[in-house]
Design a protein around this motif. Structure first.
Motif, short mmCIF file in Angstrom:
data_model
loop_
_atom_site.label_atom_id
_atom_site.label_comp_id
_atom_site.label_asym_id
_atom_site.label_seq_id
_atom_site.Cartn_x
_atom_site.Cartn_y
_atom_site.Cartn_z
N PHE A 261 0.71 -1.19 0.04
CA PHE A 261 -0.12 -0.05 0.13
C PHE A 261 0.99 1.26 0.04
O PHE A 261 1.56 1.35 1.08
N ASN A 262 1.02 1.95 -0.95
CA ASN A 262 2.06 3.14 -1.07
C ASN A 262 0.91 4.19 -1.46
O ASN A 262 0.13 4.50 -2.47
N ARG A 263 1.10 5.26 -0.48
CA ARG A 263 0.39 6.54 -0.97
C ARG A 263 -1.15 6.39 -0.87
O ARG A 263 -1.82 6.99 -1.76
N CYS A 264 -1.60 5.73 0.01
CA CYS A 264 -2.99 5.33 0.21
C CYS A 264 -3.70 6.06 1.41
O CYS A 264 -3.02 6.03 2.33
N ASP A 265 -4.80 6.45 1.14
CA ASP A 265 -5.59 7.06 2.27
C ASP A 265 -6.68 6.15 2.68
O ASP A 265 -7.57 5.75 2.08
N LYS A 283 6.53 5.73 8.22
CA LYS A 283 6.03 7.02 7.45
C LYS A 283 4.68 7.38 7.27
O LYS A 283 4.15 7.87 6.36
N CYS A 284 3.85 6.83 8.23
CA CYS A 284 2.16 7.09 7.73
C CYS A 284 1.71 7.79 9.06
O CYS A 284 2.09 7.91 10.05
N ASP A 285 0.71 8.68 8.58
CA ASP A 285 -0.24 9.22 9.64
C ASP A 285 -1.23 8.23 10.51
O ASP A 285 -2.00 7.77 9.79
N ILE A 286 -0.70 8.20 11.61
CA ILE A 286 -1.48 6.99 12.53
C ILE A 286 -2.36 7.64 13.55
O ILE A 286 -2.92 7.04 14.48
N THR A 287 -2.73 8.94 13.38
CA THR A 287 -3.61 9.55 14.29
C THR A 287 -4.85 8.85 14.42
O THR A 287 -5.55 8.82 13.77
N GLY A 288 -5.21 8.58 15.73
CA GLY A 288 -6.54 7.84 16.16
C GLY A 288 -6.59 6.39 15.72
O GLY A 288 -7.42 5.71 16.05
#
Length: 309
Positions: A261-265, A283-288
């Motif tokens: 999974f690359n550059r996935c929302d 390097k992922c946003d793991i907020t919540g």
């Protein structure tokens, strides 16, 4: 007692018992035909044959009948019916304790009577299962393909009528169709290699047992579409919208190549009851993001705090 053999449409309540009988049957076949325990033969032990959830899926989406013999559930037969005229026997299994009584032959006859308009029945079996080859030939099937791993069979049934619009053994290659109505058409053993379909309505199309390798699907509306029992190994999905999509009972196949999974929302996504061994997140946003209802940010904070000491 064979006149007491019947087919009854399976329900979700039958899933556990049917799965147990299927496992017993196919494991017995594996002991008989597979010389090495680590040999993979999906015609002998098909994907998901031990899974109750897979059985539930097939009961919901396919023509799944349980085989009743003298009032006892002794097996099952699963068919895919494409349109009205073409059928495929996906699986047939009889409890080993009841084999040798002629039940299998009667079940084949019963499924044909259940769908009297089907003109062609397809199925595959393992190259190793020589008894199956004899059985299907006895039931009127002929071999259409012989491979190292599987044999393909077909049985054509002559109908007392023929649809007036049926086109058979026609060469229509290099034709072009524009502003044409082909709704409710049926295609069987048709070569459509390198065909091009553009700006057309093919909603509610049903494709089964087709080879779509090396195909391209671009700018397609797949809303409310079901993809099941597919081999997508080494495929690419680029610029895909997956809002509300579900991946259920999915695996990485015999190669076990990892997903990327690359550059996935993936905001708000959930992974439930999954095997995530050796998964890496970088390097992922793991907020919540939570694991077992514990915020991952808190876990990482504690980890970094402890690593300073």
């Amino acid at each position: 007692m064979l006149d007491q053999t019947t087919l009854v449409k399976a329900t979700i309540n039958d899933a556990v018992q049917l799965t147990a009988i299927m496992k017993k049957t196919f494991d017995g076949e594996a002991e008989k035909w597979l010389t090495h325990l680590d040999t993979i033969d999906f015609n002998i032990q098909p994907p998901g044959y031990t899974s109750v959830e897979m059985t539930k899926y097939m009961i919901r989406e396919l023509e799944y009948f349980k085989v009743m013999y003298d009032g006892f559930l002794v097996g099952g037969i699963i068919a895919t019916i494409s349109g009205k005229s073409y059928g495929r026997i996906d699986r047939i299994f009889i409890d080993p304790d009841y084999q040798g009584k002629g039940i299998g032959s009667l079940v084949i006859n019963l499924i044909e009577k259940e769908f009297p308009y089907v003109r062609a029945w397809d199925l595959e079996t393992s190259t190793r299962q020589l008894n199956n080859h004899y059985f299907y030939k006895k039931m009127g099937y002929v071999v259409t393909f012989e491979g190292e791993e599987e044999f393909c069979f077909v049985k054509h049934i002559k109908q007392p009528f023929q649809h007036e619009s049926m086109m058979k053994n026609q060469t229509l290659s290099h034709h072009q169709y524009e502003n044409s109505d082909l709704s409710h058409s049926e295609y069987y053993q048709v070569t459509m290699e390198r065909c091009s379909i553009s700006n057309s309505n093919v909603s509610q199309i049903h494709m089964s047992n087709c080879n779509l390798s090396r195909s391209k699907f671009q700018n397609i509306n797949y809303r409310n579409t079901m993809f099941a029992d597919l081999n997508l190994s080494d495929s690419e999905f680029i610029y895909v919208t997956l809002s509300g999509a579900q991946f259920i009972d999915t695996n990485l196949g015999d190669k076990g190549n990892p997903l990327l999974f690359n550059r996935c929302d993936l905001t708000g996504s959930k992974l439930v009851n999954c095997d995530l061994k050796h998964v890496e997140i970088e390097k992922c946003d793991i907020t919540g993001m939570k694991i077992d209802n514990i915020p991952v940010e808190d876990l990482l904070h504690l980890y970094y705090q402890s690593s300073k000491h």
